[in-house]
Design a protein around this motif. Structure first.
Motif, PDB file in Angstrom:
ATOM      1  N   GLN A 118       0.354  51.245  -6.983  1.00  0.00           N
ATOM      2  CA  GLN A 118       1.097  52.065  -7.932  1.00  0.00           C
ATOM      3  C   GLN A 118       1.999  51.132  -8.714  1.00  0.00           C
ATOM      4  OE1 GLN A 118       3.179  55.084  -5.715  1.00  0.00           O
ATOM      5  NE2 GLN A 118       1.347  55.791  -4.709  1.00  0.00           N
ATOM      6  N   CYS A 119       2.070  51.329 -10.023  1.00  0.00           N
ATOM      7  CA  CYS A 119       2.973  50.483 -10.801  1.00  0.00           C
ATOM      8  C   CYS A 119       3.597  51.281 -11.930  1.00  0.00           C
ATOM      9  CB  CYS A 119       2.270  49.240 -11.322  1.00  0.00           C
ATOM     10  SG  CYS A 119       1.136  49.512 -12.687  1.00  0.00           S
ATOM     11  N   LEU A 120       4.751  50.806 -12.349  1.00  0.00           N
ATOM     12  CA  LEU A 120       5.435  51.415 -13.474  1.00  0.00           C
ATOM     13  C   LEU A 120       4.843  50.844 -14.754  1.00  0.00           C
ATOM     14  CD1 LEU A 120       9.078  51.267 -12.127  1.00  0.00           C
ATOM     15  CD2 LEU A 120       7.534  53.221 -12.139  1.00  0.00           C
ATOM     16  N   THR A 121       4.651  51.728 -15.732  1.00  0.00           N
ATOM     17  CA  THR A 121       4.031  51.319 -16.993  1.00  0.00           C
ATOM     18  C   THR A 121       4.822  51.887 -18.163  1.00  0.00           C
ATOM     19  OG1 THR A 121       2.611  53.255 -17.268  1.00  0.00           O
ATOM     20  CG2 THR A 121       1.756  51.466 -15.884  1.00  0.00           C
ATOM     21  N   ASP A 122       4.407  51.484 -19.358  1.00  0.00           N
ATOM     22  CA  ASP A 122       4.928  52.147 -20.546  1.00  0.00           C
ATOM     23  C   ASP A 122       4.047  53.372 -20.800  1.00  0.00           C
ATOM     24  OD1 ASP A 122       2.561  51.252 -21.798  1.00  0.00           O
ATOM     25  OD2 ASP A 122       3.583  49.655 -22.892  1.00  0.00           O
ATOM     26  N   ALA A 123       4.311  54.092 -21.866  1.00  0.00           N
ATOM     27  CA  ALA A 123       3.566  55.324 -22.151  1.00  0.00           C
ATOM     28  C   ALA A 123       2.087  55.071 -22.422  1.00  0.00           C
ATOM     29  CB  ALA A 123       4.202  56.048 -23.342  1.00  0.00           C
ATOM     30  N   SER A 124       1.713  53.816 -22.706  1.00  0.00           N
ATOM     31  CA  SER A 124       0.307  53.461 -22.953  1.00  0.00           C
ATOM     32  C   SER A 124      -0.394  52.930 -21.715  1.00  0.00           C
ATOM     33  CB  SER A 124       0.225  52.404 -24.059  1.00  0.00           C
ATOM     34  OG  SER A 124       0.816  52.867 -25.234  1.00  0.00           O
TER      35      SER A 124
END
Length: 184
Positions: free
Chosen positions: A47-53
């Protein structure tokens, strides 16, 4: 969405009913702080944090905050460590809506589809429990509610697998947390 003012005895807020719901609950022989640390170790669970894209944020920005996007890949339905055989691995794209570190509660909602088509809300909560033996233990509670027309399809095609995945997640969290607690 959950009504935070109506918290149940499990620690979960009262959620609106849905087309279908997946839940799991398990008592873990480890202090709540240890279980929270393991639960928040998203990197070890792909699981990772991403931007909206869906572009991963830099390592320095991988500490979750409300409003961050969470990309989970691969999602194994039913739970398995094997590679998918017929279809490609699925994923899920969420936005964090609650991150209550003090009370060990987190929640997110789906952002992959328009809300009118599919809405999901997942909560994970850790509650200290006393089973009379004097040791600090933790009850892990999780619940996800699926709504919208696509929820009927999800339920029919992978609903049982999702429910098994919730149980497998709870069992995995228990195993890992108890191992970490023993190492302390």
């Amino acid at each position: 969405m959950a009504s935070d003012s109506a918290v149940t005895d499990t620690g979960l807020p009262q959620l609106e009913p849905g087309v279908f719901t997946a839940t799991a609950s398990i008592v873990i022989d480890a202090p709540r702080e240890v279980v929270w640390q393991v639960l928040m170790d998203w990197k070890s669970r792909n699981q990772c944090l991403t931007d909206a894209s869906k572009r991963p944020l830099p390592e320095a920005q991988q500490s979750p905050r409300v409003g961050d996007y969470l990309y989970i890949y691969p999602v194994h339905i039913p739970p398995s460590f094997d590679s998918p055989r017929l279809l490609p691995a699925s994923s899920t794209f969420q936005m964090i809506t609650v991150l209550d570190i003090q009370n060990c509660r987190c929640s997110w909602v789906s952002v992959e589809y328009p809300k009118w088509l599919l809405r999901t809300e997942r909560w994970q909560v850790l509650v200290e429990v006393d089973e009379g033996d004097g040791r600090k233990k933790t009850r892990y509670e999780t619940k996800e509610v699926f709504n919208g027309p696509l929820a009927y399809v999800v339920s029919a095609v992978v609903g049982d697998g999702i429910k098994k995945g919730f149980v497998a997640m709870a069992e995995g969290l228990k195993k890992r947390s108890e191992e970490v607690s023993l190492d302390m």
